[in-house]
Design a protein around this motif. Sequence first.
Motif, PDB file in Angstrom:
ATOM      1  N   GLN A  35       0.818  -1.396   0.086  1.00 39.41           N
ATOM      2  CA  GLN A  35      -0.002  -0.101   0.019  1.00 39.41           C
ATOM      3  C   GLN A  35       0.710   1.174  -0.173  1.00 39.41           C
ATOM      4  N   LYS A  36       2.093   1.056   0.026  1.00 39.40           N
ATOM      5  CA  LYS A  36       2.953   2.382   0.298  1.00 39.40           C
ATOM      6  C   LYS A  36       4.315   2.189  -0.555  1.00 39.40           C
ATOM      7  N   LEU A  37       4.825   3.374  -0.998  1.00 36.74           N
ATOM      8  CA  LEU A  37       6.027   3.322  -1.748  1.00 36.74           C
ATOM      9  C   LEU A  37       7.177   3.495  -0.682  1.00 36.74           C
ATOM     10  N   PRO A  38       7.943   2.598  -0.805  1.00 39.78           N
ATOM     11  CA  PRO A  38       9.139   2.786  -0.087  1.00 39.78           C
ATOM     12  C   PRO A  38      10.225   3.935  -0.105  1.00 39.78           C
ATOM     13  N   GLY A  39       9.589   5.194   0.315  1.00 38.61           N
ATOM     14  CA  GLY A  39      10.103   6.308   0.119  1.00 38.61           C
ATOM     15  C   GLY A  39      11.788   6.486   0.474  1.00 38.61           C
ATOM     16  N   ILE A  40      12.742   6.855  -0.616  1.00 43.41           N
ATOM     17  CA  ILE A  40      14.017   6.927  -0.026  1.00 43.41           C
ATOM     18  C   ILE A  40      14.303   7.803   1.059  1.00 43.41           C
ATOM     19  N   THR A  41      13.614   9.051   1.095  1.00 41.59           N
ATOM     20  CA  THR A  41      13.685  10.079   2.237  1.00 41.59           C
ATOM     21  C   THR A  41      13.200   9.586   3.505  1.00 41.59           C
ATOM     22  N   ARG A  42      12.071   8.467   3.389  1.00 46.21           N
ATOM     23  CA  ARG A  42      11.826   7.960   4.640  1.00 46.21           C
ATOM     24  C   ARG A  42      12.957   7.043   5.065  1.00 46.21           C
ATOM     25  N   ARG A  43      13.467   6.241   4.030  1.00 43.86           N
ATOM     26  CA  ARG A  43      14.558   5.287   4.517  1.00 43.86           C
ATOM     27  C   ARG A  43      15.729   6.290   5.291  1.00 43.86           C
ATOM     28  N   ILE A  44      16.133   7.277   4.471  1.00 48.09           N
ATOM     29  CA  ILE A  44      17.375   8.152   5.199  1.00 48.09           C
ATOM     30  C   ILE A  44      16.964   8.763   6.513  1.00 48.09           C
ATOM     31  N   ILE A  45      15.736   8.949   6.586  1.00 45.91           N
ATOM     32  CA  ILE A  45      15.479   9.783   8.087  1.00 45.91           C
ATOM     33  C   ILE A  45      15.667   8.554   8.959  1.00 45.91           C
ATOM     34  N   LEU A  46      14.914   7.174   8.726  1.00 45.25           N
ATOM     35  CA  LEU A  46      14.965   6.263   9.692  1.00 45.25           C
ATOM     36  C   LEU A  46      16.454   5.940  10.079  1.00 45.25           C
ATOM     37  N   ASP A  47      17.339   5.877   8.879  1.00 40.56           N
ATOM     38  CA  ASP A  47      18.764   5.531   9.168  1.00 40.56           C
ATOM     39  C   ASP A  47      19.313   6.788   9.892  1.00 40.56           C
ATOM     40  N   ALA A  48      19.026   7.875   9.449  1.00 42.37           N
ATOM     41  CA  ALA A  48      19.634   9.054  10.425  1.00 42.37           C
ATOM     42  C   ALA A  48      19.278   9.065  11.855  1.00 42.37           C
ATOM     43  N   LEU A  49      17.965   8.745  11.997  1.00 38.89           N
ATOM     44  CA  LEU A  49      17.696   8.943  13.390  1.00 38.89           C
ATOM     45  C   LEU A  49      18.401   7.898  14.248  1.00 38.89           C
ATOM     46  N   GLU A  50      18.450   6.704  13.529  1.00 36.94           N
ATOM     47  CA  GLU A  50      19.142   5.850  14.291  1.00 36.94           C
ATOM     48  C   GLU A  50      20.583   5.972  14.641  1.00 36.94           C
ATOM     49  N   LYS A  51      21.227   6.527  13.682  1.00 41.34           N
ATOM     50  CA  LYS A  51      22.560   6.951  13.657  1.00 41.34           C
ATOM     51  C   LYS A  51      22.947   7.940  14.667  1.00 41.34           C
ATOM     52  N   ALA A  52      21.880   9.032  14.766  1.00 40.46           N
ATOM     53  CA  ALA A  52      22.006  10.132  15.628  1.00 40.46           C
ATOM     54  C   ALA A  52      21.749   9.431  17.399  1.00 40.46           C
ATOM     55  N   GLY A  53      20.809   8.813  17.433  1.00 39.43           N
ATOM     56  CA  GLY A  53      20.679   8.142  18.636  1.00 39.43           C
ATOM     57  C   GLY A  53      19.599   9.120  19.590  1.00 39.43           C
ATOM     58  N   GLY A  54      19.131   8.573  20.388  1.00 32.04           N
ATOM     59  CA  GLY A  54      18.322   9.432  21.205  1.00 32.04           C
ATOM     60  C   GLY A  54      16.891   9.530  20.841  1.00 32.04           C
ATOM     61  N   PHE A  55      16.498   8.920  19.695  1.00 31.48           N
ATOM     62  CA  PHE A  55      15.181   8.915  19.109  1.00 31.48           C
ATOM     63  C   PHE A  55      14.458   7.748  19.172  1.00 31.48           C
ATOM     64  N   ASP A  56      13.212   7.656  20.019  1.00 34.54           N
ATOM     65  CA  ASP A  56      12.260   6.537  19.703  1.00 34.54           C
ATOM     66  C   ASP A  56      11.369   6.444  18.671  1.00 34.54           C
ATOM     67  N   VAL A  57      11.939   5.681  17.740  1.00 38.80           N
ATOM     68  CA  VAL A  57      11.091   5.529  16.422  1.00 38.80           C
ATOM     69  C   VAL A  57      10.402   4.159  16.313  1.00 38.80           C
ATOM     70  N   ARG A  58       9.202   3.875  15.925  1.00 36.51           N
ATOM     71  CA  ARG A  58       8.572   2.987  15.544  1.00 36.51           C
ATOM     72  C   ARG A  58       7.758   2.665  14.347  1.00 36.51           C
ATOM     73  N   GLU A  59       7.918   1.589  13.579  1.00 35.49           N
ATOM     74  CA  GLU A  59       7.405   1.413  12.469  1.00 35.49           C
ATOM     75  C   GLU A  59       6.175   0.446  12.945  1.00 35.49           C
ATOM     76  N   GLN A  60       4.952   1.002  12.952  1.00 40.47           N
ATOM     77  CA  GLN A  60       3.950   0.185  12.976  1.00 40.47           C
ATOM     78  C   GLN A  60       2.622   0.735  12.544  1.00 40.47           C
ATOM     79  N   ILE A  61       1.591   0.059  12.533  1.00 42.99           N
ATOM     80  CA  ILE A  61       0.254   0.510  12.138  1.00 42.99           C
ATOM     81  C   ILE A  61      -0.157   1.721  12.756  1.00 42.99           C
ATOM     82  N   VAL A  62      -0.479   2.814  12.009  1.00 44.24           N
ATOM     83  CA  VAL A  62      -1.071   3.962  12.704  1.00 44.24           C
ATOM     84  C   VAL A  62      -2.499   4.269  12.253  1.00 44.24           C
TER      85      VAL A  62
END
Length: 285
Positions: free
Chosen positions: A204-231
């Motif tokens: 149902q969703k395009l695997p956005g490149i910006t989305r992917r970079i954001i998730l990787d960037a937040l993980e690399k930066a640390g201190g963010f609670d990020v969850r991929e789940q149904i909204v």
Amino acid sequence: MPKVLLNGKFVEEQDAKISPMDRGFLFGDGIYEVIPCYAQKPVGLKLHLARMNNGLSEIGIRYRADLDEWQDNISQLLKQFDSPDMGIYIHISRGADIKRFHAYPDNISPTVFAYAFNIAPSQILDREKARSFSVTSAQDLRWQRCHIKSTSLLGNVMHFQQGQDAGTDEVILYNDKKEITEAAACNVFIVKDDVIYTPPLDNQKLPGITRRIILDALEKAGGFDVREQIVPLSALNDCDELWITSSSKEIGPVTKIDGRVLGDGKPGPMWLAAQQAYNAYKFLC
């Protein structure tokens, strides 16, 4: 007038000719990518080309994008402009046949087209001055293979126009289970109580490149609670922040939902922190 790339040659835009029998024209039979470039540097080029190659493979177009070749192509397209902020559009159709027939034809060559265009500058890291966006919501009525970045975009176009007709910048889409999928031309993130949520990827969703970079960037930066789940759609009613993300918008903070002002009407503090993390990482992937 700047030149465009068509089938391996750089030609004047007015001289770029494509057959009306091209299946990209007749059927929307193709794959595309939009790559943002800041200060002549492409963002996420390897990721964009990998997604394009995956899409080409899924629909059976016999073309594979080569990283070195496209780095050179993009460099030549960009050097025609003085502007530091440009986008590169790449469009690959199955090619032109001698007749209109639904089945994939054999022995035709793909049509490969690319050009450069101006985009907005990277987001200003200032909650008072950053570009913000308004959205409305609507049921997702598109086809069920949205993970393929196909040039068949009529469903997305109709939803996007729905937002324009409502006087907003985008439309947040939801499925028949009242679960948020994405937006007409963006992925979606929601912030609640300092937790960042984004719907998990599926058909149902395009695997956005910006989305992917954001998730990787937040993980690399640390201190963010990020969850991929149904909204659930209901999350729009009480979220603290809402972001729409794409190559041209980066992390776009939403300040109005269905006519309702979100928070204090300014991009939120989590947006600012996330955009800073994204900026620090976007040229490294």
